[in-house]
Enzyme design. Structure first.
Site, short mmCIF file in Angstrom:
data_model
loop_
_atom_site.label_atom_id
_atom_site.label_comp_id
_atom_site.label_asym_id
_atom_site.label_seq_id
_atom_site.Cartn_x
_atom_site.Cartn_y
_atom_site.Cartn_z
N ASP A 165 0.85 -1.22 -0.13
CA ASP A 165 0.06 0.00 0.01
C ASP A 165 0.87 1.19 -0.03
O ASP A 165 1.01 2.04 0.98
CB ASP A 165 -0.93 0.09 1.28
CG ASP A 165 -1.95 0.97 1.10
OD1 ASP A 165 -2.38 1.59 0.07
OD2 ASP A 165 -2.64 1.29 2.21
N GLU A 166 1.61 1.43 -1.17
CA GLU A 166 2.55 2.88 -1.26
C GLU A 166 1.96 3.17 -2.41
O GLU A 166 1.34 2.69 -3.47
CB GLU A 166 3.78 2.29 -1.64
CG GLU A 166 4.38 1.82 -0.35
CD GLU A 166 6.11 1.44 -0.55
OE1 GLU A 166 6.82 2.33 -0.23
OE2 GLU A 166 6.31 0.55 -1.24
#
Length: 305
Positions: A165-166
């Protein structure tokens, strides 16, 4: 505060191939059954490969000098993207041209690893469009994206999905901010779709801190979770046994051999079961790899071009 050192050059925004429609029930032929790898005692070793620049086959070129077992047990294709379709206002799974090439050539890029006993999973990453794992507006939206993921695993004969989750840039394109339910719905649906496949967590971003909602904790639905900060030691904040966690993280060629060795030594001494590496390229990295295999497995690493 540590800063992630992933200098990940992505062409996803430039050359994208949509897979918004996947044939329902499509499966890939995985070829010959995997030959059992020679026995290896010690932690599971993971290798992320930037396929924009490097071949997945590099993962299979390293074996232990003592016994001949694979150095790496899990190979991660880095990376597909979660994009946002502004027309349908929905998250969509996309592949850039390099990821698509790996998948389309699974017979020569993925099966050889699997036949050695190496699992191959697909990492999914944000792409600055506002869509992420933590802001699905409904359970149905999360389930729809989970179906895209599991269909991809089935279609290309993969061994699982890795969540990173970047770079989502939550709020872009009018998307919502992270909410409490989204990632729980997504992981629950994906695990239901593929009960026997790998689901791993690159322990970063809003999703990683939103693992419980409505009395449901999805921690146990993950097979692995790892530290995202290379050259450091950080135990992922998820309720998994030590055997499924990698507090150590190294960038091959970027983390010093002494640090890689120290992190491997600590992995063994403290009883953790996973060791994470990133950015395996096409050069002979046997010296860098041996630095940690000596500590993890009591053996140097052998490189076969």
């Amino acid at each position: 505060m540590f800063t992630p050192v992933r200098s990940r050059i992505r062409t996803a925004a430039l050359a994208l191939s949509a897979i918004t429609v996947l044939a329902l029930g499509a499966t890939a032929t995985t070829g010959a059954a995997a030959a059992p790898a020679p026995a290896k005692q010690g932690p599971t070793s993971v290798a992320y490969v930037e396929v924009n620049n490097n071949s997945m086959l590099n993962v299979g070129k390293y074996t232990l000098a003592n016994g001949g077992g694979n150095v790496f047990d899990v190979a991660v294709i880095f990376a597909a993207n979660i994009n946002y379709n502004t027309g349908t206002k929905a998250a969509t799974l996309y592949f850039n041209e390099n990821v698509q090439r790996v998948l389309d050539n699974a017979a020569t890029q993925i099966r050889p690893l699997q036949q050695k006993g190496i699992k191959v999973v697909l990492s999914v990453l944000g792409n600055h469009q506002g869509a992420g794992f933590a802001n699905f507006p409904s359970q149905q939206a999360a389930s729809t994206f989970a179906k895209q993921l599991s269909d991809t695993v089935a279609k290309y004969g993969l061994d699982g999905i890795d969540f990173d989750d970047e770079y989502a840039d939550y709020g872009n394109n009018g998307t919502g901010q992270p909410n409490a339910s989204s990632f729980v719905y997504l992981v629950s649906a994906l695990r239901a779709n593929m009960p026997d496949k790998i689901i791993s967590l690159y322990n970063i971003g809003p999703a990683a801190s939103r693992l419980s909602y409505g009395g449901v904790d999805v921690s146990s639905k993950f097979d692995y979770a790892w530290n995202p900060y290379y050259g450091t030691w950080q135990v992922p904040g998820i309720a998994l046994p030590k055997s499924k966690l990698s507090p150590a993280a190294v960038q091959i060629g970027g983390t010093s051999q002494s640090t890689a060795a120290a992190l491997a030594r600590r992995t063994v001494s403290e009883g953790y079961g996973v060791y994470l590496t990133y950015n395996l390229d096409g050069a002979d990295r046997s010296a860098d790899v041996s630095a940690f295999t000596r500590e993890l497995y009591g053996s140097d690493a052998h490189y076969t071009p």
